[in-house]
Write a protein that holds these residues in place. Structure first.
Motif, mmCIF file in Angstrom:
data_model
loop_
_atom_site.group_PDB
_atom_site.id
_atom_site.type_symbol
_atom_site.label_atom_id
_atom_site.label_comp_id
_atom_site.label_asym_id
_atom_site.label_seq_id
_atom_site.Cartn_x
_atom_site.Cartn_y
_atom_site.Cartn_z
ATOM 1 N N LEU A 112 -9.169 4.276 6.092
ATOM 2 C CA LEU A 112 -9.977 3.330 5.320
ATOM 3 C C LEU A 112 -11.423 3.820 5.226
ATOM 4 C CD1 LEU A 112 -9.577 0.641 3.849
ATOM 5 C CD2 LEU A 112 -10.275 -0.509 5.935
ATOM 6 N N TYR B 175 -6.678 -2.386 -3.883
ATOM 7 C CA TYR B 175 -7.030 -2.805 -2.530
ATOM 8 C C TYR B 175 -7.617 -4.203 -2.448
ATOM 9 C CZ TYR B 175 -5.492 1.450 -0.385
ATOM 10 O OH TYR B 175 -4.698 2.455 0.083
ATOM 11 N N GLU C 77 0.888 -1.154 0.000
ATOM 12 C CA GLU C 77 0.000 0.000 0.000
ATOM 13 C C GLU C 77 0.932 1.212 0.000
ATOM 14 O OE1 GLU C 77 -3.760 1.502 2.625
ATOM 15 O OE2 GLU C 77 -2.093 0.620 3.722
ATOM 16 N N SER D 75 -3.555 1.696 -3.733
ATOM 17 C CA SER D 75 -3.159 0.319 -4.011
ATOM 18 C C SER D 75 -4.264 -0.285 -4.859
ATOM 19 C CB SER D 75 -2.979 -0.484 -2.711
ATOM 20 O OG SER D 75 -2.384 -1.733 -2.991
ATOM 21 N N PHE E 102 -5.555 -6.541 0.129
ATOM 22 C CA PHE E 102 -6.128 -7.139 1.334
ATOM 23 C C PHE E 102 -6.344 -8.644 1.215
ATOM 24 C CE2 PHE E 102 -7.465 -2.697 2.293
ATOM 25 C CZ PHE E 102 -6.792 -2.582 3.500
#
Length: 187
Positions: A128, A81, A47, A79, A85
């Motif tokens: 976030l 994401y 990230e 990123s 994640f």
């Protein structure tokens, strides 16, 4: 004050010892114009926090059409994401549009910092949440507004990007043709 510390302390104050601990999890990287930080199909390990420069996060559909999901400038995180994640392969690209620097860290670093320092867990949660809210606002704007309204919102929120990002990319981000953007820009 160091840019990383200043960025974090806008949300979560740190002692010098805590900041030293946090800083040890981040790596600084210089990025050249047109350099890609992520390519479709890459493992997404990092990230990124933008210190300087401008970046675009985008994907390409099966017909080869590009869709810009996000521009990122100083103080913004980026990123792919989903891949970050889920520790999977990228479905997006991240390209540097204006040379700059980023800090980057792994998901493991983020998790360890969150476990060790409550302030960092709070910081990441706030970031976030803010990112999620911004994405929802962008989706609402794309689904229920006119090209004029999308352009006006972009100009109001990101006036500096109007001067630094090629018009072709702004048009792509707004979901309009280059010609439509030219009319909006002139009006």
């Amino acid at each position: 004050m160091a840019p990383l510390r200043q960025h974090i302390e806008e949300i979560a104050p740190l002692t010098d010892a805590e900041f030293d601990q946090v800083q040890s999890f981040f790596t600084l990287k210089k990025v050249r114009k047109h350099q890609y930080l992520v390519n479709e199909g890459d493992e997404v390990k990092y990230e990124y926090l933008v210190l300087s420069g401008i970046y675009r996060v985008f994907y390409v559909d099966d017909q080869g059409k590009e869709y810009i999901v996000q521009f990122a400038k100083a103080g913004w995180w980026m990123s792919d994401y989903e891949a970050f994640f889920k520790q999977g392969k990228a479905s997006m690209f991240i390209e540097c549009l204006v040379a700059g620097e980023v800090f980057y860290a792994t998901l493991d670093a983020r998790e360890q910092l969150s476990k060790e320092l409550h302030q960092m867990e709070h910081f990441f949660r706030v970031k976030l949440t803010n990112g999620y809210v911004a994405q929802q606002q962008r989706i609402k704007l794309l689904l229920s507004s006119t090209p004029q309204q999308r352009y006006e919102a972009f100009a109001r929120l990101y006036p500096d990007l109007l001067q630094q990002v090629p018009k072709k990319l702004i048009a792509e981000y707004l979901g309009v043709s280059r010609e439509t953007l030219s009319r909006l820009y002139a009006g």
